[in-house]
Motif scaffolding. Structure first.
Motif, PDB file in Angstrom:
ATOM      1  N   ARG A 181       0.873  -0.960  -0.004  1.00 43.70           N
ATOM      2  CA  ARG A 181       0.007  -0.154   0.031  1.00 43.70           C
ATOM      3  C   ARG A 181       0.868   1.104   0.150  1.00 43.70           C
ATOM      4  N   LYS A 182       1.103   1.688  -1.126  1.00 42.69           N
ATOM      5  CA  LYS A 182       1.904   2.955  -1.412  1.00 42.69           C
ATOM      6  C   LYS A 182       1.360   3.822  -2.373  1.00 42.69           C
ATOM      7  N   SER A 183       1.292   5.019  -2.118  1.00 41.69           N
ATOM      8  CA  SER A 183       0.723   6.112  -3.061  1.00 41.69           C
ATOM      9  C   SER A 183       1.750   6.288  -4.268  1.00 41.69           C
ATOM     10  N   ILE A 184       1.019   6.565  -5.470  1.00 41.21           N
ATOM     11  CA  ILE A 184       1.791   6.527  -6.630  1.00 41.21           C
ATOM     12  C   ILE A 184       1.570   8.137  -7.541  1.00 41.21           C
ATOM     13  N   GLY A 185       2.526   8.533  -7.772  1.00 40.90           N
ATOM     14  CA  GLY A 185       2.611   9.937  -8.498  1.00 40.90           C
ATOM     15  C   GLY A 185       3.514  10.004  -9.382  1.00 40.90           C
ATOM     16  N   ARG A 186       3.519  10.925 -10.426  1.00 42.18           N
ATOM     17  CA  ARG A 186       4.399  11.148 -11.491  1.00 42.18           C
ATOM     18  C   ARG A 186       5.755  11.401 -11.177  1.00 42.18           C
ATOM     19  N   ASP A 187       6.679  10.937 -11.797  1.00 46.60           N
ATOM     20  CA  ASP A 187       8.047  11.174 -11.896  1.00 46.60           C
ATOM     21  C   ASP A 187       8.625  12.845 -12.342  1.00 46.60           C
ATOM     22  N   ARG A 188       8.763  13.586 -11.508  1.00 45.10           N
ATOM     23  CA  ARG A 188       8.936  14.986 -11.928  1.00 45.10           C
ATOM     24  C   ARG A 188      10.124  14.813 -13.106  1.00 45.10           C
ATOM     25  N   HIS A 189      11.123  13.811 -13.028  1.00 50.99           N
ATOM     26  CA  HIS A 189      12.392  13.851 -14.052  1.00 50.99           C
ATOM     27  C   HIS A 189      11.964  13.013 -15.008  1.00 50.99           C
ATOM     28  N   ASP A 190      10.869  12.247 -15.183  1.00 53.74           N
ATOM     29  CA  ASP A 190      10.960  11.472 -16.448  1.00 53.74           C
ATOM     30  C   ASP A 190       9.377  11.270 -16.689  1.00 53.74           C
ATOM     31  N   ARG A 191       8.783  11.774 -17.514  1.00 47.83           N
ATOM     32  CA  ARG A 191       7.648  12.020 -17.573  1.00 47.83           C
ATOM     33  C   ARG A 191       6.937  10.458 -18.031  1.00 47.83           C
ATOM     34  N   ARG A 192       7.608   9.523 -18.575  1.00 46.55           N
ATOM     35  CA  ARG A 192       7.221   8.061 -18.743  1.00 46.55           C
ATOM     36  C   ARG A 192       6.946   7.327 -17.676  1.00 46.55           C
ATOM     37  N   LYS A 193       7.583   7.910 -16.508  1.00 47.39           N
ATOM     38  CA  LYS A 193       7.680   7.017 -15.312  1.00 47.39           C
ATOM     39  C   LYS A 193       6.724   7.566 -14.019  1.00 47.39           C
ATOM     40  N   ARG A 194       6.691   6.483 -13.072  1.00 45.57           N
ATOM     41  CA  ARG A 194       5.874   6.902 -11.973  1.00 45.57           C
ATOM     42  C   ARG A 194       6.675   6.545 -10.821  1.00 45.57           C
ATOM     43  N   VAL A 195       6.397   7.328  -9.560  1.00 43.25           N
ATOM     44  CA  VAL A 195       7.214   6.868  -8.509  1.00 43.25           C
ATOM     45  C   VAL A 195       6.385   6.804  -7.240  1.00 43.25           C
ATOM     46  N   VAL A 196       6.799   6.116  -6.217  1.00 44.87           N
ATOM     47  CA  VAL A 196       6.142   6.057  -4.938  1.00 44.87           C
ATOM     48  C   VAL A 196       5.743   7.694  -4.378  1.00 44.87           C
ATOM     49  N   ASP A 197       4.863   8.203  -4.102  1.00 45.16           N
ATOM     50  CA  ASP A 197       4.720   9.538  -3.433  1.00 45.16           C
ATOM     51  C   ASP A 197       3.774   9.813  -2.689  1.00 45.16           C
ATOM     52  N   GLU A 198       3.984   9.351  -1.379  1.00 41.96           N
ATOM     53  CA  GLU A 198       3.191   9.354  -0.069  1.00 41.96           C
ATOM     54  C   GLU A 198       2.371  10.513   0.069  1.00 41.96           C
ATOM     55  N   ARG A 199       3.123  11.734  -0.312  1.00 44.34           N
ATOM     56  CA  ARG A 199       2.644  13.112  -0.140  1.00 44.34           C
ATOM     57  C   ARG A 199       1.588  13.410  -1.003  1.00 44.34           C
ATOM     58  N   LYS A 200       1.824  13.285  -2.204  1.00 43.91           N
ATOM     59  CA  LYS A 200       0.972  13.833  -3.290  1.00 43.91           C
ATOM     60  C   LYS A 200       0.678  12.703  -4.490  1.00 43.91           C
ATOM     61  N   GLY A 201       0.774  11.456  -3.905  1.00 40.61           N
ATOM     62  CA  GLY A 201       0.435  10.551  -5.072  1.00 40.61           C
ATOM     63  C   GLY A 201      -0.988  10.013  -4.788  1.00 40.61           C
ATOM     64  N   GLN A 202      -1.514   9.112  -5.554  1.00 41.32           N
ATOM     65  CA  GLN A 202      -2.974   8.676  -5.454  1.00 41.32           C
ATOM     66  C   GLN A 202      -2.700   7.268  -4.773  1.00 41.32           C
ATOM     67  N   THR A 203      -3.574   6.943  -3.942  1.00 42.42           N
ATOM     68  CA  THR A 203      -3.659   5.855  -3.079  1.00 42.42           C
ATOM     69  C   THR A 203      -3.701   4.385  -4.175  1.00 42.42           C
ATOM     70  N   ALA A 204      -2.766   3.571  -3.671  1.00 37.67           N
ATOM     71  CA  ALA A 204      -2.450   2.393  -4.570  1.00 37.67           C
ATOM     72  C   ALA A 204      -2.172   1.109  -3.804  1.00 37.67           C
ATOM     73  N   ILE A 205      -3.033   0.003  -3.963  1.00 39.39           N
ATOM     74  CA  ILE A 205      -2.750  -1.103  -3.273  1.00 39.39           C
ATOM     75  C   ILE A 205      -2.722  -2.443  -4.072  1.00 39.39           C
ATOM     76  N   THR A 206      -1.722  -3.179  -3.909  1.00 38.66           N
ATOM     77  CA  THR A 206      -1.380  -4.165  -4.626  1.00 38.66           C
ATOM     78  C   THR A 206      -1.139  -5.584  -3.773  1.00 38.66           C
ATOM     79  N   HIS A 207      -1.921  -6.493  -4.054  1.00 38.59           N
ATOM     80  CA  HIS A 207      -1.632  -7.995  -3.329  1.00 38.59           C
ATOM     81  C   HIS A 207      -0.934  -8.890  -3.932  1.00 38.59           C
ATOM     82  N   VAL A 208       0.254  -9.473  -3.315  1.00 39.23           N
ATOM     83  CA  VAL A 208       1.072 -10.183  -4.031  1.00 39.23           C
ATOM     84  C   VAL A 208       0.962 -11.572  -3.266  1.00 39.23           C
ATOM     85  N   THR A 209       0.843 -12.613  -4.392  1.00 40.74           N
ATOM     86  CA  THR A 209       0.818 -13.994  -3.889  1.00 40.74           C
ATOM     87  C   THR A 209       2.049 -14.689  -4.621  1.00 40.74           C
TER      88      THR A 209
END
Length: 285
Positions: A181-209
């Motif tokens: 459970r880590k929020s995800i936002g845009r990478d300021r340095h590379d528009r193609r990428k996303r990064v974990v951004d707990e302050r400005k990012g959107q909530t994201a939840i992934t279950h791994v099995t």
């Protein structure tokens, strides 16, 4: 365009207006046209919006193509399309890795949308995008065949009623299941990428099995509670286990990104029957 739908046995008695507006999500403008043109029938008889509908009723709608917007694209190669499920309202196909979901420029012809449109063209049917897969990701992807079903499928996706399970092969050894459970936002340095951004990012939840742990890699399944861009790729990289072959997120090299949309489960928008498909062969046998 005329569509006849038999209401399922699970259908609760309601008004035609409520069915069109709240269950089928027909846009207000189109509902207005249906009403004033008298383009709705219940069991073959012209219907008024205040009338009740019941399980087993046949609802017929006539839609004008000019009432909806449609993305015109060039025909691709229909032989590239591998259907996993198809009926008059929707189609699920197995997307190859390395193929874009849709064109970004009018002259592009080698995307999945181009191919699906070519596949449907002899049937005089169209394809509408419901969701996307990254170019590097393979597997099950859903298209609407008409504008009536498109907003319903969109709502099912938004409400997480459509379930998708992914396969991935990651670097390193994972030995236990976990929830990321880590929020995800845009990478300021590379528009193609996303990064974990707990302050400005959107909530994201992934279950791994964990499926199988090997010497240097681990085969896993991923189930999503949210659908952020690059969510699985960013989450797995953030815990030190990037997906093998990921060209953006510093992963060990491979001929392709080892991420595959393996399974899709959803209720049929009109019959409520469960549709379940698997996109074989997947990443492992």
């Amino acid at each position: 365009m005329e569509y006849s739908i038999i209401l399922p046995t699970t259908q609760q008695t309601t008004t035609l207006r409520d069915l069109l507006e709240n269950e089928w999500l027909v846009p207000r403008k189109v509902r207005h046209f249906l009403r004033v043109r008298k383009f709705v029938w219940i069991n073959g008889t012209s219907a008024m919006f205040h009338q009740e509908v019941h399980a087993g009723d046949t609802i017929t709608l006539r839609l004008e193509e000019t009432d909806y917007t449609y993305q015109e694209v060039s025909l691709g190669n229909k032989s590239h399309v591998i259907p996993l499920y198809e009926d008059e309202h929707l189609i699920i196909v197995n997307k190859p890795a390395g193929v874009k979901t849709h064109p970004n420029q009018p002259d592009e012809t080698e995307t999945l949308l181009n191919d699906v449109i070519a596949y449907l063209e002899p049937k005089n049917q169209r394809a509408y995008i419901v969701h996307r897969l990254d170019k590097e990701t393979s597997g099950a992807i859903l298209f609407a065949k008409n504008p009536l079903v498109l907003p319903i499928l969109g709502r099912l996706l938004e409400q997480k009623i459509i379930r998708r399970r992914y396969q991935a092969i990651v670097a390193g050894r994972l030995t236990k299941d976990q929830m990321i459970r880590k929020s995800i936002g845009r990478d300021r340095h590379d528009r193609r990428k996303r990064v974990v951004d707990e302050r400005k990012g959107q909530t994201a939840i992934t279950h791994v099995t964990v499926h199988e742990t090997k010497q240097k890699t681990t085969e896993i399944f991923c189930d999503l509670d949210t659908g952020r861009t690059h969510q699985i790729r960013v989450h797995l990289t953030s815990i030190g286990h990037p997906i093998i072959g990921d060209p953006l997120y510093q992963a060990p090299k491979a001929p392709r990104l080892m991420l595959h949309a393996y399974e899709m489960v959803l209720p049929h928008p009109f019959t409520q029957e469960t549709i379940q498909v698997t996109a074989e062969p997947g990443l492992w046998s």
